[in-house]
Enzyme design. Structure first.
Site, PDB file in Angstrom:
ATOM      1  N   HIS A   1      -0.249   0.896 -10.096  1.00 48.45           N
ATOM      2  CA  HIS A   1      -1.011   0.012  -9.196  1.00 48.45           C
ATOM      3  C   HIS A   1      -1.646  -1.138  -9.989  1.00 48.45           C
ATOM      4  CE1 HIS A   1      -3.224   0.029  -5.077  1.00 48.45           C
ATOM      5  NE2 HIS A   1      -3.020  -1.208  -5.504  1.00 48.45           N
TER       6      HIS A   1
ATOM      7  N   ARG B   1       0.843  -1.190   0.000  1.00 49.19           N
ATOM      8  CA  ARG B   1       0.000   0.000   0.000  1.00 49.19           C
ATOM      9  C   ARG B   1       0.879   1.241   0.000  1.00 49.19           C
ATOM     10  NH1 ARG B   1      -3.468  -2.478  -1.749  1.00 49.19           N
ATOM     11  NH2 ARG B   1      -5.508  -3.011  -0.900  1.00 49.19           N
TER      12      ARG B   1
END
Length: 314
Positions: free
Chosen positions: A277, A229
């Site tokens: 991502h 993350r």
């Protein structure tokens, strides 16, 4: 029993897949009119805070990705409702592909030879390391971390894992908690971050941590790969570590702000690899298949798989 899709993503592919796999259910989308009393299941990714409150018959919340921090940050998230992380073989395999790809790219000096091709240089490294010479440390040894560790080990890398609990993993040396973190970092040439984002892990990828990575490795300096993350990392510290020679390379798939702002210096830094991502994208086909099977098992009285511990945040 209605399923509510509460996602920041385009809802149509998810609606189509739910309708195909669970045609007997009502499928509704957050932002459109629906009967809140009819909702028994939610499939969510980054829904607006408070949007899942006021669902009196809600049975289960399914996170459409591996992480649940996008839900846990909601102060009005319904209490006493199970939250299930969607971990399926497709997502796990995609993550391991990404990790193995970038570890191999560092081992085989992919960036160096790409630059040399542009310069028309025919030069080889005289004593290249073997995979066994490179120590990979994986922070976060859940389903994703364990699969990546096993596949890296199959490629010949010297792999170890670190987690808060240090739960044993067959064939992989494990380090546990803060007391073992320094020893883990000291033997790590490539650090792979696969931690969940919690109050404990927020900002853990910082200058102090980078300074504890191995300095005697065969790659010419430590490498960071963050596929966990964005909140795990302090991007100003990554840049300082790169510019100060503390890190050799940073491979970043997640960021403090996403999409990564155009003005971020990470885009143009010569020692940073940026990806959008995409290390393990949740596809409607595999993810909805997992949720549909989970609902069937749950309604048959079987235990939910992948249920998170709210106290730990993962």
């Amino acid at each position: 029993m209605t399923i509510l899709i509460a996602s920041a993503w385009d809802a149509k592919p998810w609606v189509d897949r739910f309708n195909a796999l669970l045609p007997e259910r009502g499928i509704v989308v957050l932002g459109e009119p629906f009967d809140r009393r009819a909702v028994h299941y939610v499939a969510a990714w980054a829904p607006p805070p408070g949007s899942l409150a006021g669902l009196p018959n809600l049975d289960v919340i399914f996170s459409l990705g591996a992480g649940v921090d996008h839900l846990m940050s909601d102060p009005r998230l319904p209490e006493d409702v199970p939250i299930v992380r969607v971990i399926n073989p497709d997502l796990t395999t995609r993550m391991s592909e990404y990790v193995v790809l970038h570890c191999l790219a560092q081992l085989r000096e992919h960036d160096l030879y790409t630059r040399q091709q542009r310069q028309k240089l025919w030069t080889r490294t005289s004593n290249p390391p073997a995979a066994a010479d490179v120590r990979v440390g994986i922070m976060g040894m859940g389903v994703l971390g364990q699969d990546a560790a096993r596949k890296l080990k199959t490629m010949g890398f010297d792999v170890a894992g670190w987690s808060q609990s240090g739960r044993p993993v067959d064939g992989i040396p494990m380090f546990a908690g803060r007391e073992d973190l320094g020893s883990f970092l000291n033997r790590t040439d490539i650090l792979v971050a696969l931690l969940p984002l919690t109050e404990v892990t927020r900002g853990i990828l910082n200058l102090d941590l980078f300074g504890q990575l191995a300095r005697d490795g065969r790659l010419g300096g430590p490498v960071l790969i963050n596929v966990g993350r964005g909140g795990l990392q302090k991007e100003s510290d990554i840049l300082a570590a790169l510019d100060g020679g503390i890190l050799k390379t940073a491979v970043l798939d997640v960021f403090e702000t996403e999409p990564l702002p155009p003005e971020s210096p990470l885009w143009a830094h010569p020692s940073v690899i940026v990806t959008p991502h995409n290390s393990a994208v949740s596809t409607p086909d595999a993810t909805v298949r997992y949720i549909a099977e989970s609902i069937r098992r749950y309604e048959a009285g079987e235990a939910l798989q992948g249920m998170i511990d709210r106290g730990r945040g993962y």
